[in-house]
Design a protein around this motif. Structure first.
Motif, PDB file in Angstrom:
ATOM      1  N   UNK A 285      -0.356  -0.845  -4.625  1.00 16.29           N
ATOM      2  CA  UNK A 285       0.684  -0.655  -5.642  1.00 16.29           C
ATOM      3  C   UNK A 285       0.406  -1.405  -6.937  1.00 16.29           C
ATOM      4  N   UNK A 286      -0.352  -2.505  -6.889  1.00 15.70           N
ATOM      5  CA  UNK A 286      -0.585  -3.262  -8.123  1.00 15.70           C
ATOM      6  C   UNK A 286      -2.048  -3.631  -8.361  1.00 15.70           C
ATOM      7  N   UNK A 287      -2.891  -3.566  -7.346  1.00 13.22           N
ATOM      8  CA  UNK A 287      -4.306  -3.900  -7.501  1.00 13.22           C
ATOM      9  C   UNK A 287      -5.149  -2.623  -7.518  1.00 13.22           C
ATOM     10  N   UNK A 288      -6.334  -2.668  -8.076  1.00 15.89           N
ATOM     11  CA  UNK A 288      -7.185  -1.470  -8.131  1.00 15.89           C
ATOM     12  C   UNK A 288      -7.922  -1.226  -6.812  1.00 15.89           C
ATOM     13  N   UNK A 289      -7.165  -0.950  -5.755  1.00 17.93           N
ATOM     14  CA  UNK A 289      -7.727  -0.693  -4.436  1.00 17.93           C
ATOM     15  C   UNK A 289      -7.386   0.729  -4.006  1.00 17.93           C
ATOM     16  N   UNK A 290      -8.369   1.384  -3.410  1.00 19.26           N
ATOM     17  CA  UNK A 290      -8.152   2.705  -2.833  1.00 19.26           C
ATOM     18  C   UNK A 290      -8.814   2.721  -1.462  1.00 19.26           C
ATOM     19  N   UNK A 291      -8.189   3.394  -0.512  1.00 16.47           N
ATOM     20  CA  UNK A 291      -8.773   3.562   0.818  1.00 16.47           C
ATOM     21  C   UNK A 291      -8.830   5.039   1.150  1.00 16.47           C
ATOM     22  N   UNK A 292      -9.968   5.478   1.669  1.00 14.29           N
ATOM     23  CA  UNK A 292     -10.164   6.889   1.999  1.00 14.29           C
ATOM     24  C   UNK A 292     -10.693   7.019   3.418  1.00 14.29           C
TER      25      UNK A 292
ATOM     26  N   UNK B 155       0.841  -1.198   0.000  1.00 17.36           N
ATOM     27  CA  UNK B 155       0.000   0.000   0.000  1.00 17.36           C
ATOM     28  C   UNK B 155       0.873   1.243   0.000  1.00 17.36           C
ATOM     29  N   UNK B 156       0.388   2.278  -0.671  1.00 17.20           N
ATOM     30  CA  UNK B 156       1.131   3.536  -0.743  1.00 17.20           C
ATOM     31  C   UNK B 156       0.225   4.699  -0.352  1.00 17.20           C
ATOM     32  N   UNK B 157       0.670   5.490   0.596  1.00 14.09           N
ATOM     33  CA  UNK B 157      -0.083   6.660   1.022  1.00 14.09           C
ATOM     34  C   UNK B 157      -0.001   7.732  -0.059  1.00 14.09           C
ATOM     35  N   UNK B 158      -1.149   8.290  -0.423  1.00 15.39           N
ATOM     36  CA  UNK B 158      -1.148   9.417  -1.364  1.00 15.39           C
ATOM     37  C   UNK B 158      -1.764  10.651  -0.727  1.00 15.39           C
ATOM     38  N   UNK B 159      -2.132  10.546   0.543  1.00 16.14           N
ATOM     39  CA  UNK B 159      -2.646  11.685   1.273  1.00 16.14           C
ATOM     40  C   UNK B 159      -2.583  11.414   2.759  1.00 16.14           C
ATOM     41  N   UNK B 160      -2.175  12.422   3.520  1.00 16.38           N
ATOM     42  CA  UNK B 160      -2.062  12.228   4.952  1.00 16.38           C
ATOM     43  C   UNK B 160      -2.343  13.539   5.666  1.00 16.38           C
ATOM     44  N   UNK B 161      -2.717  13.422   6.927  1.00 24.14           N
ATOM     45  CA  UNK B 161      -2.998  14.584   7.763  1.00 24.14           C
ATOM     46  C   UNK B 161      -1.699  15.113   8.361  1.00 24.14           C
TER      47      UNK B 161
ATOM     48  N   UNK C 217      -6.071   3.677  -9.746  1.00 25.94           N
ATOM     49  CA  UNK C 217      -4.628   3.543  -9.625  1.00 25.94           C
ATOM     50  C   UNK C 217      -4.099   4.864  -9.087  1.00 25.94           C
ATOM     51  N   UNK C 218      -2.864   4.865  -8.661  1.00 25.10           N
ATOM     52  CA  UNK C 218      -2.286   6.051  -8.014  1.00 25.10           C
ATOM     53  C   UNK C 218      -2.405   7.292  -8.896  1.00 25.10           C
ATOM     54  N   UNK C 219      -1.995   7.194 -10.137  1.00 19.74           N
ATOM     55  CA  UNK C 219      -2.000   8.352 -11.035  1.00 19.74           C
ATOM     56  C   UNK C 219      -3.412   8.925 -11.201  1.00 19.74           C
ATOM     57  N   UNK C 220      -4.382   8.069 -11.439  1.00 22.56           N
ATOM     58  CA  UNK C 220      -5.749   8.538 -11.668  1.00 22.56           C
ATOM     59  C   UNK C 220      -6.370   9.165 -10.421  1.00 22.56           C
ATOM     60  N   UNK C 221      -6.152   8.551  -9.266  1.00 20.11           N
ATOM     61  CA  UNK C 221      -6.730   9.100  -8.039  1.00 20.11           C
ATOM     62  C   UNK C 221      -6.099  10.446  -7.707  1.00 20.11           C
ATOM     63  N   UNK C 222      -4.772  10.544  -7.804  1.00 18.03           N
ATOM     64  CA  UNK C 222      -4.103  11.820  -7.532  1.00 18.03           C
ATOM     65  C   UNK C 222      -4.583  12.890  -8.503  1.00 18.03           C
TER      66      UNK C 222
END
Length: 85
Positions: free
Chosen positions: A33-40, A16-22, A69-74
């Motif tokens: 990193x490789x599966x189409x999973x996102x956590x919010x 898992x890779x963080x793309x947003x943090x407090x 994926x990371x690019x699309x969500x960001x």
């Protein structure tokens, strides 16, 4: 973070890779990193106009309008001024 529970970036699984943090370092958004999973971390019960982007994000993911994926969500969050970090 407004949340009572959370996970810090150093405690995320290696896949898992963080793309947003407090500011306190808790993860607010992550992708796999490789599966189409996102956590919010999100409070849908909070009423504000900024909630619409989160509702639309989830609708777009579930209707396959947005590939997870990371690019699309960001890019999606940047385009809607909703990046955390």
């Amino acid at each position: 973070s407004y949340h009572h529970y959370g996970i810090f970036m150093q405690d995320l699984a290696p896949t898992l890779e963080s793309i947003g943090y407090a500011k306190d370092g808790t993860v607010e958004c992550f992708v796999h990193r490789s599966l189409p999973w996102v956590g919010l971390m999100w409070h849908p019960e909070r009423l504000s106009s900024s909630q619409n982007i989160w509702i639309k994000l989830i609708q777009d993911i579930f209707s396959y309008k947005l590939l997870v994926n990371k690019k699309n969500i960001i890019e999606y969050l940047k385009n809607n001024n909703q990046l955390f970090s």
